[in-house]
Design a protein around this motif. Structure first.
Motif, PDB file in Angstrom:
ATOM      1  N   ASN A  50       8.457  -7.652  29.980  1.00 25.85           N
ATOM      2  CA  ASN A  50       7.736  -7.123  29.136  1.00 25.85           C
ATOM      3  C   ASN A  50       6.430  -8.147  28.971  1.00 25.85           C
ATOM      4  OD1 ASN A  50       6.759  -6.418  26.719  1.00 25.85           O
ATOM      5  ND2 ASN A  50       8.673  -6.697  25.092  1.00 25.85           N
ATOM      6  N   THR A  51       5.448  -7.679  29.523  1.00 26.41           N
ATOM      7  CA  THR A  51       4.211  -8.350  29.074  1.00 26.41           C
ATOM      8  C   THR A  51       3.363  -8.133  28.162  1.00 26.41           C
ATOM      9  OG1 THR A  51       3.213  -6.745  30.610  1.00 26.41           O
ATOM     10  CG2 THR A  51       3.997  -8.452  31.932  1.00 26.41           C
ATOM     11  N   GLY A  52       3.919  -7.104  27.136  1.00 25.16           N
ATOM     12  CA  GLY A  52       2.997  -6.855  25.885  1.00 25.16           C
ATOM     13  C   GLY A  52       3.302  -8.008  24.812  1.00 25.16           C
ATOM     14  N   GLY A  53       2.969  -7.475  23.623  1.00 27.48           N
ATOM     15  CA  GLY A  53       3.036  -8.501  22.620  1.00 27.48           C
ATOM     16  C   GLY A  53       4.061  -7.983  21.648  1.00 27.48           C
ATOM     17  N   GLY A  54       4.842  -7.108  21.971  1.00 22.63           N
ATOM     18  CA  GLY A  54       6.091  -6.829  21.103  1.00 22.63           C
ATOM     19  C   GLY A  54       7.210  -6.784  21.712  1.00 22.63           C
ATOM     20  N   ASP A  55       8.265  -6.901  20.725  1.00 20.63           N
ATOM     21  CA  ASP A  55       9.685  -6.760  21.664  1.00 20.63           C
ATOM     22  C   ASP A  55       9.977  -5.422  21.726  1.00 20.63           C
ATOM     23  OD1 ASP A  55       9.911  -9.454  20.885  1.00 20.63           O
ATOM     24  OD2 ASP A  55      10.846  -9.296  19.151  1.00 20.63           O
ATOM     25  N   ASP A  56      11.122  -5.268  22.917  1.00 18.65           N
ATOM     26  CA  ASP A  56      11.778  -3.601  22.935  1.00 18.65           C
ATOM     27  C   ASP A  56      12.956  -4.163  23.303  1.00 18.65           C
ATOM     28  OD1 ASP A  56      11.839  -1.203  22.816  1.00 18.65           O
ATOM     29  OD2 ASP A  56      10.206  -0.717  24.322  1.00 18.65           O
ATOM     30  N   THR A  57      13.674  -2.753  23.096  1.00 19.26           N
ATOM     31  CA  THR A  57      15.292  -3.003  23.335  1.00 19.26           C
ATOM     32  C   THR A  57      15.907  -1.912  24.175  1.00 19.26           C
ATOM     33  OG1 THR A  57      15.336  -3.759  21.014  1.00 19.26           O
ATOM     34  CG2 THR A  57      17.530  -3.143  22.009  1.00 19.26           C
ATOM     35  N   LEU A  58      16.492  -2.206  25.137  1.00 24.00           N
ATOM     36  CA  LEU A  58      17.075  -1.118  26.050  1.00 24.00           C
ATOM     37  C   LEU A  58      18.232  -0.936  25.223  1.00 24.00           C
ATOM     38  CD1 LEU A  58      17.320   0.270  28.722  1.00 24.00           C
ATOM     39  CD2 LEU A  58      18.755  -1.548  29.697  1.00 24.00           C
ATOM     40  N   THR A  59      18.401   0.699  25.117  1.00 26.77           N
ATOM     41  CA  THR A  59      19.270   1.125  24.148  1.00 26.77           C
ATOM     42  C   THR A  59      20.388   1.993  24.924  1.00 26.77           C
ATOM     43  OG1 THR A  59      18.074   2.970  23.353  1.00 26.77           O
ATOM     44  CG2 THR A  59      18.221   1.027  22.171  1.00 26.77           C
ATOM     45  N   SER A  60      19.954   2.558  25.987  1.00 26.17           N
ATOM     46  CA  SER A  60      20.853   3.486  26.754  1.00 26.17           C
ATOM     47  C   SER A  60      20.391   3.924  28.119  1.00 26.17           C
ATOM     48  CB  SER A  60      21.156   4.736  26.153  1.00 26.17           C
ATOM     49  OG  SER A  60      20.086   5.635  26.006  1.00 26.17           O
ATOM     50  N   VAL A  61      21.032   4.168  28.980  1.00 25.72           N
ATOM     51  CA  VAL A  61      20.513   4.607  30.448  1.00 25.72           C
ATOM     52  C   VAL A  61      21.273   5.939  30.899  1.00 25.72           C
ATOM     53  CG1 VAL A  61      20.554   3.931  32.997  1.00 25.72           C
ATOM     54  CG2 VAL A  61      20.373   2.146  31.040  1.00 25.72           C
ATOM     55  N   THR A  62      20.460   6.880  31.465  1.00 29.85           N
ATOM     56  CA  THR A  62      21.025   8.216  31.897  1.00 29.85           C
ATOM     57  C   THR A  62      20.893   8.440  33.206  1.00 29.85           C
ATOM     58  OG1 THR A  62      19.142   9.248  30.983  1.00 29.85           O
ATOM     59  CG2 THR A  62      21.245   9.263  29.365  1.00 29.85           C
ATOM     60  N   SER A  63      21.613   9.176  33.960  1.00 29.66           N
ATOM     61  CA  SER A  63      21.300   9.478  35.321  1.00 29.66           C
ATOM     62  C   SER A  63      22.117  10.797  35.713  1.00 29.66           C
ATOM     63  CB  SER A  63      22.198   8.471  36.394  1.00 29.66           C
ATOM     64  OG  SER A  63      22.024   8.880  37.718  1.00 29.66           O
ATOM     65  N   PRO A  64      21.333  11.465  36.579  1.00 35.45           N
ATOM     66  CA  PRO A  64      21.894  13.004  36.875  1.00 35.45           C
ATOM     67  C   PRO A  64      23.214  12.774  37.693  1.00 35.45           C
ATOM     68  CG  PRO A  64      19.734  12.698  37.754  1.00 35.45           C
ATOM     69  CD  PRO A  64      19.963  11.425  37.000  1.00 35.45           C
ATOM     70  N   VAL A  65      23.251  11.672  38.143  1.00 32.81           N
ATOM     71  CA  VAL A  65      24.610  11.483  39.283  1.00 32.81           C
ATOM     72  C   VAL A  65      25.822  11.036  38.539  1.00 32.81           C
ATOM     73  CG1 VAL A  65      23.252  10.927  41.080  1.00 32.81           C
ATOM     74  CG2 VAL A  65      24.103   9.187  39.832  1.00 32.81           C
ATOM     75  N   SER A  66      25.795  10.785  37.121  1.00 29.65           N
ATOM     76  CA  SER A  66      26.706  10.385  36.481  1.00 29.65           C
ATOM     77  C   SER A  66      26.611  10.634  34.813  1.00 29.65           C
ATOM     78  CB  SER A  66      27.055   8.836  36.406  1.00 29.65           C
ATOM     79  OG  SER A  66      27.918   8.427  35.643  1.00 29.65           O
ATOM     80  N   GLY A  67      27.702  11.368  34.367  1.00 27.20           N
ATOM     81  CA  GLY A  67      27.441  11.647  32.697  1.00 27.20           C
ATOM     82  C   GLY A  67      28.022  10.403  32.086  1.00 27.20           C
ATOM     83  N   GLU A  68      28.261   9.431  32.682  1.00 25.66           N
ATOM     84  CA  GLU A  68      29.080   8.047  31.971  1.00 25.66           C
ATOM     85  C   GLU A  68      28.231   7.081  32.485  1.00 25.66           C
ATOM     86  OE1 GLU A  68      33.234   7.635  30.971  1.00 25.66           O
ATOM     87  OE2 GLU A  68      33.248   9.069  32.166  1.00 25.66           O
ATOM     88  N   VAL A  69      27.106   6.618  31.687  1.00 25.38           N
ATOM     89  CA  VAL A  69      26.340   5.309  32.138  1.00 25.38           C
ATOM     90  C   VAL A  69      26.464   4.647  30.929  1.00 25.38           C
ATOM     91  CG1 VAL A  69      24.332   4.432  33.047  1.00 25.38           C
ATOM     92  CG2 VAL A  69      24.866   6.981  33.662  1.00 25.38           C
ATOM     93  N   SER A  70      26.834   3.252  31.157  1.00 28.79           N
ATOM     94  CA  SER A  70      26.979   2.475  30.196  1.00 28.79           C
ATOM     95  C   SER A  70      26.219   1.059  30.520  1.00 28.79           C
ATOM     96  CB  SER A  70      28.391   2.141  29.665  1.00 28.79           C
ATOM     97  OG  SER A  70      29.115   1.710  30.573  1.00 28.79           O
ATOM     98  N   ILE A  71      25.910   0.162  29.448  1.00 29.57           N
ATOM     99  CA  ILE A  71      25.368  -1.101  29.884  1.00 29.57           C
ATOM    100  C   ILE A  71      26.308  -2.084  29.645  1.00 29.57           C
ATOM    101  CG2 ILE A  71      22.748  -0.516  29.873  1.00 29.57           C
ATOM    102  CD1 ILE A  71      22.823  -1.222  26.820  1.00 29.57           C
ATOM    103  N   HIS A  72      26.472  -2.977  30.358  1.00 28.25           N
ATOM    104  CA  HIS A  72      27.494  -4.199  30.284  1.00 28.25           C
ATOM    105  C   HIS A  72      26.999  -5.517  30.402  1.00 28.25           C
ATOM    106  CE1 HIS A  72      31.171  -1.182  31.970  1.00 28.25           C
ATOM    107  NE2 HIS A  72      30.428  -0.905  30.820  1.00 28.25           N
TER     108      HIS A  72
END
Ligand SMILES: [Cu+2]
Length: 176
Positions: free
Chosen positions: A80-102
């Motif tokens: 993140n080279t910008g001036g504001g925070d961000d947040t990764l809230t989820s991930v999706t993919s066509p190869v899996s219906g169940e993607v989570s962040i750990h």
């Protein structure tokens, strides 16, 4: 009347029990919001130039080690080279219906609702630490193939990444 005392006590107890989710950073309101199941439907993979208060995200070094079965992990680095925070809230993919962040705690994987990408900072998803988990992968992932991942960020929206499948023991080159 005495509304604050019981809450504070609950936080101390939770901390002692290692479940820091609600108390660790004082952003319990944000935590609750992160649980919203609706993924941003319209992808805006836009890359704004760094302007005051706005995050500017880039994704590098993404790979998936070739999995043995239908359970795969993905690793990458978000800058993140910008001036504001961000947040990764989820991930999706066509190869899996169940993607989570750990995250990994004492060699154990723990699902989280979000990862922070602070302004001027980096989110590292790497072996032994934070990662993206794909369960029930529909097609065998062979080295040399690519899979699509869509990373959903609270402010930036969606960023699509084409992720190569690497050898099972692949290690990315040392950070430059
Ligand atoms: Cu995991």
């Amino acid at each position: 009347m005495i509304r604050r005392a019981p809450l504070a006590l609950a936080c101390v107890l939770a901390a002692a029990g290692l479940t820091l989710t609600a108390c660790s950073d004082g952003s319990s309101a944000a935590d609750a919001k992160a649980h919203a199941p609706e993924a941003p439907a319209s992808a805006t993979a836009s890359a704004h130039p760094a302007a005051g208060g706005k995050p500017h995200l880039t994704v590098d070094g993404a790979y998936v080690p070739q999995p043995v079965g239908d359970l795969a992990a993905a690793f990458l680095v978000v800058k993140n080279t910008g001036g504001g925070d961000d947040t990764l809230t989820s991930v999706t993919s066509p190869v899996s219906g169940e993607v989570s962040i750990h995250k990994t705690v004492n060699d154990r994987m723990v699902e989280v609702k979000s990862f922070d990408v602070p302004a001027g900072g980096t989110l590292d998803l790497a072996r032994g630490g934070n990662h993206i988990m794909l369960m029930g992968v529909k097609k065998p992932l062979k080295e040399g193939r690519h899979i699509a991942l869509e990373l959903h960020f609270r402010k930036t929206g969606a960023i699509k990444v084409n992720v190569p499948v690497k050898a099972a023991n692949y290690q990315p080159a040392a950070a430059q």
